[in-house]
Design a protein around this motif. Sequence first.
Motif, short mmCIF file in Angstrom:
data_model
loop_
_atom_site.label_atom_id
_atom_site.label_comp_id
_atom_site.label_asym_id
_atom_site.label_seq_id
_atom_site.Cartn_x
_atom_site.Cartn_y
_atom_site.Cartn_z
N THR A 3 0.86 -1.17 0.00
CA THR A 3 0.00 0.00 0.00
C THR A 3 0.91 1.23 0.00
OG1 THR A 3 -0.03 0.18 2.39
CG2 THR A 3 -1.70 -1.24 1.38
N ALA A 43 1.34 3.68 2.11
CA ALA A 43 2.07 3.99 3.34
C ALA A 43 3.25 3.04 3.53
CB ALA A 43 1.12 3.90 4.54
N GLN A 44 3.09 1.76 3.07
CA GLN A 44 4.17 0.79 3.21
C GLN A 44 5.30 1.05 2.23
OE1 GLN A 44 1.79 -2.55 2.28
NE2 GLN A 44 1.39 -3.12 4.42
N LEU A 59 6.80 3.91 1.23
CA LEU A 59 7.82 4.94 1.50
C LEU A 59 9.08 4.39 2.20
CD1 LEU A 59 8.48 7.93 1.14
CD2 LEU A 59 7.51 8.33 3.42
N ASP A 86 7.46 16.06 5.39
CA ASP A 86 6.72 14.80 5.38
C ASP A 86 5.28 15.05 5.78
OD1 ASP A 86 6.81 15.28 8.03
OD2 ASP A 86 8.34 13.75 8.48
N GLN A 87 4.56 13.98 6.11
CA GLN A 87 3.12 14.13 6.33
C GLN A 87 2.80 14.88 7.62
OE1 GLN A 87 2.02 9.98 5.39
NE2 GLN A 87 0.77 10.89 3.78
N GLN A 146 5.47 13.35 1.31
CA GLN A 146 4.15 13.90 1.63
C GLN A 146 3.05 13.28 0.77
OE1 GLN A 146 4.47 18.17 1.22
NE2 GLN A 146 4.91 18.45 3.41
N GLY A 147 3.42 12.81 -0.41
CA GLY A 147 2.40 12.34 -1.34
C GLY A 147 1.64 13.53 -1.90
N GLU A 151 -2.00 12.82 0.96
CA GLU A 151 -2.72 11.54 1.05
C GLU A 151 -2.27 10.53 0.01
OE1 GLU A 151 -6.85 12.27 0.38
OE2 GLU A 151 -6.75 14.34 1.04
N MET A 187 -0.04 8.56 -1.85
CA MET A 187 1.36 8.16 -1.90
C MET A 187 1.59 7.33 -3.16
SD MET A 187 2.27 9.43 0.96
CE MET A 187 3.87 8.74 1.33
N LYS A 198 3.20 4.18 -5.20
CA LYS A 198 3.84 2.89 -5.11
C LYS A 198 4.75 2.68 -6.31
CE LYS A 198 -0.31 1.94 -4.59
NZ LYS A 198 -1.63 1.31 -4.66
#
Lengths: 879, 118
Positions: free
Chosen positions: A543, A545-546, A548, A629-630, A693-694, A698, A700, A702
């Motif tokens: 996903t 978040a995984q 990064l 970053d976020q 940050q994407g 939100e 991101m 892959k």
Amino acid sequence: MNWFKQLFRRGQIYSDLAEEIEEHLGEKIDALVAGGMSRKQAEFAAKREFGNVTRIEEQGREAWMWPNAENLLDDIRFAIRRLTRSPGFALTAIMTLALGIGANVIVFSVLNGVILRPLAVPSPENIYQLSRGNNASDYHSYPDYVDIRDRDKSMSGLIANGGLTAGVTIDKATIPSWGVTASGNYFDVLNVKPVLGRFFHASDERGLASAAYIVLSNDFWHRQFGASDSVLGKTVRLNQHPFTVIGVAGEDFRGTDVFFWPDYWIPIVNAEQVTGWSDLCCRDHIGIQIMGRLKPGVTPQQATESLNAVAHQMAKEYPKDDGLTLQLHRPGPAGSKHDPTRLALTGIMLLAFMVLLAACANLATIFAVRAADRSSELAVRLAIGASRGTVLRQLLIEAVVVSIVGGLIGSLLARLLLGFLVHWQPFGGFPTRMPILPDFRVYFLAIALSLASGIFFGLLPARQVWRTELVQAIKSGYVLSSSNRRFVFRDLLLVIQIVVCTVLVTASLVAVRGMVRAMHVPLGFQPDGVTLAEIDLSMAGYTGAQALPLQKKMLDATAAIPGVTAVAVSDSAPFANNSGDWFIYRWGTTDFQPSHMAFSAMNFLTSPGYLELSKIPLISGRDFTWHDDQKSPLVAIVNRTFARKLFGTDSAVGQRFAMWATAKYEVVGVVDDGQYGWLNHEPQPIMFLPLAQGVGGEVMSKYTIVSVRSQLPPDQLSGALQRTLTGIEPRVPLTVRSWSDFVDRALIPARTSVVALGVLGLLAAMLAITGIFGMASYAVSRRMREQAIRMALGAQRVHVMRSTLARPALILLGGSALGIAGGLLSGRILAHIVSFATPDDPLVLGGVMLTMTLLGLIATWIPARRAFGLDPSQLLRES
Amino acid sequence: MPIADPTKSGQRDLFRGALEMMILQSLRRQPMHGYALVQHIQQRSNDLLQVEEGSLYPALQRMLREKLVKAEWEISPSRRRVRTYTITPAGLRHLEREVSSFEQMLTGINLVLSPVES
């Protein structure tokens, strides 16, 4: 005795007849001698009373023939014999035509495959594609599709399909693949049948709870499963999600796109499991194509009205569909009038046809000259009793033989070349196909063109034969009564040829020039020495978040490779993996409607150090750090065009903008403009956002591109990258290519047109040279005697030469002028295809003039020397 | 009766089939070779009929092809190599048909040419 045996016994029959007649005469002579005549008198008398032996034998033989067919065969045999006796003429004529026909077969095959050939489904004429809005975009959102499908009454079915890139895992090995996500009714509306198993249907659709089915394309089934029947029920994993194989499509069915032949189809409702995001939720997620089949008896106009009634209703209900209009058009490049492929192909077809026209004009000249040279021979044949019809038929057959042989050779060459083109894969692993192998339509065209040109220019010399005055012809060895007219048909042919040649030379120079400019346009970054490793982490089921932490790990590991000077990670790069556009709104916008946006901008998610690695010059502000970053405020680096368009100034650091309600950005840096996806005049607004940050804090990525600048040899670096990156995530396939390769790919359309136009231009130039050469040498030889007399009377050599070659030169000049005008017109069409093509470039004009002058000089050089070197005394003595 | 004009070979048969009829009729009496056929036809017609000798051969070839006659190489009594033609059963039938239709035609022509009786 049947006809077949007869055919072989015929020699015997004929010799029997000849012998019998011989014996008859012998017996008669003996009888006459016995009656008191001298042997000599008897021989005369016997022959007189017998009649014309040759003729009688001929009549006797005729009893055994099928006169028409055999005469034709004889004529063909005779024509071939005549042609082999003048191999120079035959070869020139045949090759001229072969080139013309070959060029047309190639271009028409492409046109046929790309534009004319309908989809490989039953009743393809009822299938229409839906486009929307003023710019006739073919892409729609899924909720819109559902509304249109459920409300419209004019179509018997509407299907949706989208593209899908995924890692497909078959027996533990993962490879990249390209598939189609399709609505449940896809196969039923298209009305295609599987060769194995079954397809999925509308009744299988149950949202995300739908069974994960996959239908394989025939090609993919052959490649990956060895066409085994046991594939049914097998599980394959797309980005690690299991899908059950339920069927295999027929060999002919390659989806609904001309160039893209998918590896497989999955239900569109299952797409989210593979991609990890939902494209089906929202009316502003635009990315699927809609096609439909008209109900029987409904015209496209009626359907368009019905669809727009639905659109009108939808526009009222949903603010995001405000102003929605729908249009119907034929699927693929055939459907859109402004499709660049279609424009280019139509243009090139036109040019190819002009090459054929030039070839025919050339042939007509060759044949006319040959007929003139043979005029005394033809006159003798007429004098000894051949009818004009027979001589004409003979000439026509000769022309048709030449044209058929030429057509055959041309088609054969074209077929060879197309065989190579079919396997052309311009876009790397992406499965593009050129569906261009000739079919019956192409061969039919080749035959028709060959015969038409054969009959046409075979009939040209016919006029001369018809008017031949026998006595005159035999006496002077010369029959061209028309040759002293001011303007003959041949001149017109030559003018056509030169016009065609000039048009083509202009067009190819315009294309070459455009390409040279495109190659020298400043990119705004330095791809040389940079290698890109592309990994799609979604193929291993990650996903956003995984992803990064893994991306950071990859960055660090790559930086540790000895010899690597700089590394950065991004989701996309200029000319590689275009990640898409986002709508940009001014600060203070509250209602985020597409109609309120300032513009849309391409986005690159980048790690710190990306600007330095790609040598994109930072004008002001700072690069990102890992602290962007976020948890920290959203920041962006924009290019100069972005800054000017949104803020009206280059110094945009500290300025703000928004993408949606929660995505509010502050500009922290400004970079210089560059080229990003395709080579273009207009600078595009783009932005860089921090990878950590994407998008909007939100979304991101892959999809991962590790960019490496290094002095290492490419093989060594590629190997090291493979080892390092697959060491971190072994389940994901990895592609390593140099950045320059990606940039070169953007030049493919320009290169293709340069090659196509260059070849056509070369053909036309060759034809023009031979045409002018033929005309000039004919002009010289025809007036040889006249000029000799002039010289004997005191004319200067230069004058003689001038008067002989004035006509070819004038024709060349006039033709070129017309041709340049035509060429500039066609250049305007070209400007749509080749970026930076400017037809009114003085360099192009100069180049065309130089080329035509050179052509003229080459072609008239030898005839001119002949005219100049005339020896009057010798010539006059000879005649 | 048709008179062959040697200078106009196109008129060798005044009506189609006359020469063939005469050839078949002659062969019905006895097989013979080309030269003998010419002699025979001239004698039988009291020299009223000058057949252009050569025109015999194309006619013979046509009849060979249609299998109305067949031909064999033989040595003649005068020790000459000759090709002797024999009428076939098909030739006989053809001859009978042709003769009867020819006679009908002749009767018709005679009726028309005979003086009108008032």
